[in-house]
Design a protein around this motif. Sequence first.
Motif, PDB file in Angstrom:
ATOM      1  N   UNK A  78      41.998  41.913  30.276  1.00 45.18           N
ATOM      2  CA  UNK A  78      42.572  42.352  31.549  1.00 45.18           C
ATOM      3  C   UNK A  78      43.098  41.157  32.347  1.00 45.18           C
ATOM      4  N   UNK A  79      42.383  40.041  32.310  1.00 49.14           N
ATOM      5  CA  UNK A  79      42.830  38.824  33.006  1.00 49.14           C
ATOM      6  C   UNK A  79      44.174  38.355  32.441  1.00 49.14           C
ATOM      7  N   UNK A  80      44.284  38.365  31.109  1.00 51.66           N
ATOM      8  CA  UNK A  80      45.512  37.883  30.463  1.00 51.66           C
ATOM      9  C   UNK A  80      46.677  38.823  30.758  1.00 51.66           C
ATOM     10  N   UNK A  81      46.425  40.137  30.724  1.00 49.06           N
ATOM     11  CA  UNK A  81      47.476  41.098  31.060  1.00 49.06           C
ATOM     12  C   UNK A  81      47.951  40.885  32.499  1.00 49.06           C
ATOM     13  N   UNK A  82      47.002  40.618  33.395  1.00 50.73           N
ATOM     14  CA  UNK A  82      47.359  40.400  34.795  1.00 50.73           C
ATOM     15  C   UNK A  82      48.203  39.132  34.944  1.00 50.73           C
ATOM     16  N   UNK A  83      47.876  38.099  34.178  1.00 51.76           N
ATOM     17  CA  UNK A  83      48.662  36.864  34.214  1.00 51.76           C
ATOM     18  C   UNK A  83      50.078  37.114  33.707  1.00 51.76           C
ATOM     19  N   UNK A  84      50.218  37.916  32.660  1.00 53.63           N
ATOM     20  CA  UNK A  84      51.549  38.251  32.144  1.00 53.63           C
ATOM     21  C   UNK A  84      52.375  38.981  33.209  1.00 53.63           C
ATOM     22  N   UNK A  85      51.716  39.893  33.941  1.00 57.84           N
ATOM     23  CA  UNK A  85      52.417  40.614  35.011  1.00 57.84           C
ATOM     24  C   UNK A  85      52.834  39.670  36.128  1.00 57.84           C
ATOM     25  N   UNK A  86      51.974  38.720  36.462  1.00 60.51           N
ATOM     26  CA  UNK A  86      52.281  37.771  37.535  1.00 60.51           C
ATOM     27  C   UNK A  86      53.478  36.895  37.177  1.00 60.51           C
ATOM     28  N   UNK A  87      53.629  36.559  35.901  1.00 61.82           N
ATOM     29  CA  UNK A  87      54.760  35.731  35.478  1.00 61.82           C
ATOM     30  C   UNK A  87      56.096  36.434  35.741  1.00 61.82           C
ATOM     31  N   UNK A  88      56.126  37.725  35.523  1.00 61.55           N
ATOM     32  CA  UNK A  88      57.369  38.473  35.776  1.00 61.55           C
ATOM     33  C   UNK A  88      57.521  38.814  37.257  1.00 61.55           C
TER      34      UNK A  88
ATOM     35  N   UNK B 122      47.623  31.488  37.485  1.00 63.88           N
ATOM     36  CA  UNK B 122      46.543  31.598  36.495  1.00 63.88           C
ATOM     37  C   UNK B 122      45.206  31.817  37.180  1.00 63.88           C
ATOM     38  N   UNK B 123      44.939  31.050  38.241  1.00 59.98           N
ATOM     39  CA  UNK B 123      43.671  31.216  38.955  1.00 59.98           C
ATOM     40  C   UNK B 123      43.615  32.554  39.696  1.00 59.98           C
ATOM     41  N   UNK B 124      44.766  33.049  40.126  1.00 61.79           N
ATOM     42  CA  UNK B 124      44.789  34.373  40.745  1.00 61.79           C
ATOM     43  C   UNK B 124      44.393  35.442  39.737  1.00 61.79           C
ATOM     44  N   UNK B 125      44.875  35.311  38.506  1.00 59.28           N
ATOM     45  CA  UNK B 125      44.499  36.271  37.470  1.00 59.28           C
ATOM     46  C   UNK B 125      43.015  36.165  37.138  1.00 59.28           C
ATOM     47  N   UNK B 126      42.493  34.948  37.066  1.00 60.47           N
ATOM     48  CA  UNK B 126      41.074  34.747  36.757  1.00 60.47           C
ATOM     49  C   UNK B 126      40.173  35.309  37.851  1.00 60.47           C
TER      50      UNK B 126
ATOM     51  N   UNK C  70      36.095  36.978  38.936  1.00 60.68           N
ATOM     52  CA  UNK C  70      35.240  35.943  39.503  1.00 60.68           C
ATOM     53  C   UNK C  70      35.074  34.685  38.676  1.00 60.68           C
ATOM     54  N   UNK C  71      36.068  34.336  37.862  1.00 63.78           N
ATOM     55  CA  UNK C  71      35.967  33.123  37.034  1.00 63.78           C
ATOM     56  C   UNK C  71      37.148  32.192  37.308  1.00 63.78           C
ATOM     57  N   UNK C  72      37.530  32.100  38.554  1.00 69.47           N
ATOM     58  CA  UNK C  72      38.700  31.316  38.961  1.00 69.47           C
ATOM     59  C   UNK C  72      38.626  29.865  38.511  1.00 69.47           C
ATOM     60  N   UNK C  73      37.430  29.272  38.511  1.00 70.37           N
ATOM     61  CA  UNK C  73      37.297  27.832  38.254  1.00 70.37           C
ATOM     62  C   UNK C  73      37.294  27.478  36.776  1.00 70.37           C
ATOM     63  N   UNK C  74      37.434  28.455  35.889  1.00 72.64           N
ATOM     64  CA  UNK C  74      37.385  28.167  34.449  1.00 72.64           C
ATOM     65  C   UNK C  74      38.590  27.358  33.989  1.00 72.64           C
TER      66      UNK C  74
END
Length: 795
Positions: free
Chosen positions: A387-397, A520-524, A528-532
């Motif tokens: 879900x995090x990765x899908x959200x990052x893909x959406x943010x890129x567009x 990327x941190x917004x997607x993370x 709750x794993x923003x700092x990864x």
Amino acid sequence: MLSQVCRSGFQPFNQRLLPWAQSTALSRSHPVQPSTIRNVRSWSNIPFITVPLSRAHGKSFAHRSELKHAKRIVVKLGSAVVTRGDECGLALGRLASIVEQVSVLQNQGREMMLVTSGAVAFGKQRLRHEILLSQSVRQALHSGQNQLKEMAIPVLEARACAAAGQSGLMALYEAMFTQYSICAAQILVTNLDFHDEQKRRNLNGTLHELLRMNIVPIVNTNDAVVPPAEPNSDLQGVNVISVKDNDSLAARLAVEMKTDLLIVLSDVEGLFDSPPGSDDAKLIDTFYPGDQQSVTFGTKSRVGMGGMEAKVKAALWALQGGTSVVIANGTHPKVSGHVITDIVEGKKVGTFFSEVKPAGPTVEQQGEMARSGGRMLATLEPEQRAEIIHHLADLLTDHRDEILSANKKDLEEAEGRLAPPLLKRLSLSTSKLNSLAIGLRQIAASSQDSVGRVLRRIRVAKNLELEQVTVPIGVLLVIFESRPDCLPQVAALAIASGNGLLLKGGKEAAHSNRILHVLTQEALSIHGVKEAVQLVNTREEVEDLCRLDKMIDLIIPRGSSQLVRDIQKAAKGIPVMGHSEGICHMYVDSEASVDKASRLVRDSKCEYPAACNALETLLIHRDLLRTPLFDQIIDMLRVEQVKIHAGPKFASYLTFSPSEVKSLRTEYGDLELCIEVVDSVQEAIDHIHKYGSSHTDVIVTENEKTAEFFLQHVDSACVFWNASTRFSDGYRFGLGAEVGISTSRIHARGPVGLEGLLTTKWLLRGQDHVVSDFSEHGTLKYLHENLPVPQSNTN
């Protein structure tokens, strides 16, 4: 001249610092006002001025990277650095190395000064020898026999030792510096030389004149006339040297001479947040005024009267005077040979004192955050990571315009500074972002069963079962140049594999990297794993990052072959995954198709010549020379404006040949190509093994038997038959994306996707099993039965 400062430690403020500060202010461009002088505070019973003294040459350096600009440098050699392990005599090898480094810096045009201990140690060695010799003669005369009784050596008084050792110590320094055509001069000082205004001016003038004449001043307290040392248990015994430290002398000298850098060498690495040697002790890379409470001081060094607390006080005092300070280890055999030059080059050695505290976390803190965040990431459900990765893909567009705007700034700033191939790598476009989003969704789909997948199950014994499961590697450091699209690709792979991630991008892509990291941190953040995932924005050099072996588990370089080689050389104790060069070959066999050969050569060389999987050397079978196939390839390369370099054999067949290649082992990264002639498929394979980089190599032929021979015998990460070298790519392999292409033979090879970022661990589940039960007379037997792997883990 100045014996009190070094031998008596820090005096009360109104007796020592205040008069000196008042007199020094006269020579400053901005005098210290009386109100400023009264603004003092105390720390550990040592008051010091809270406002740094203004300097005509400017303030202290804010960052390590600026130390390379230091012009005037004081090097303070502690007693532990100068003396031998038995504390009676000098460490000649160590001294020779220090003199060599000081000479190198002096010959670079810098102004070097030494504050050195060692006179007492050298004198003690000489006096001890004289006493032993005198006693042996007297005993021989008194007893009338050759056998000598056990002789007791009296405690040697430090001032007498200093008087006997000063001339010898200076003679030794002179002899060493002479080897580098450098003259040295000795200056002995006492406390009066800093308290008496006229003497202080004389000292200042003498030092400036020596520096003007390119002479290295060697400064020490006049230990022969200092007041008696305070009673101390360390004064007992022949093999113990009780000399006061020169830290306060070095600090005073550095500020008085307006030096740019003070290097304090001792027998400790620097400052630690807890006593050195304890399990949790961590070296403090940069120390800021006001951080005193975070430091625990241990015992003093093995020799000398000063300890780390005295060094910190002296360093802070010098820092307030406008001089940068580094405290480091000058005794470690692995680093002492280059510790001074490493410090001046800005490398992470010892503890650097700075008045400018960075706004963000240090790279060490980022490493810890990535470790902690990565462990939390690994505990998420596969669906949550996807879900995090899908959200990052959406943010890129969704944020395409913002990303392209930031990238435009990078391109404008890089125009004229970067070569065309690097500019092409730096550029982002709508199509690139769309391809990125598609690749990220592929990673999300393939990540459902990555972490925690069972690879093997073994029944070791009854009710004792063993499993091998996949787990993240830990913390990855990915260093990349020019290519901002690398950031979301690598971040998605790290997220899918549950790894913490440190990213170090090139400054040429700073604006693009910043916005991509924010997204990327917004997607993370949705789980709750923003700092990864951390983006390193501090001024750390790549070489310094490669030394963080306690924080980083794997380094993945993405960039030029020179970058990869530099990282492989700098990495100490950390594995590096990658390839230093992409020297890709294509062998056109005698039975190759005319149309296929020309098409494959064009795509491999011209589609994206800056890529690591672009064709660099074309091997042509000898029978194809002066044939339509050969002519068609040459015509195509001419149309595409590819510069041709002729190999030695190819050049011998031509009357007017292109420029002969300088090296057959060249990665051009541009519209340039080497052409060489071979007599057989075996000769082509031999050429590839000799000059290739084990990256990607291709055969073009219609003969299946020849093709299979090539595929089986070429020892490269990727070997293709009738396919472009450009297929060597994680996205084109269906891996979603790649962190790089590895040519190593351990762990992962070729395009490294999600699987290459995983390792394994073993899980053993038992019921009160002990090894003794399986002994010869035990009650249990090993079964070692392979069990089926759950079907849900094999899809």
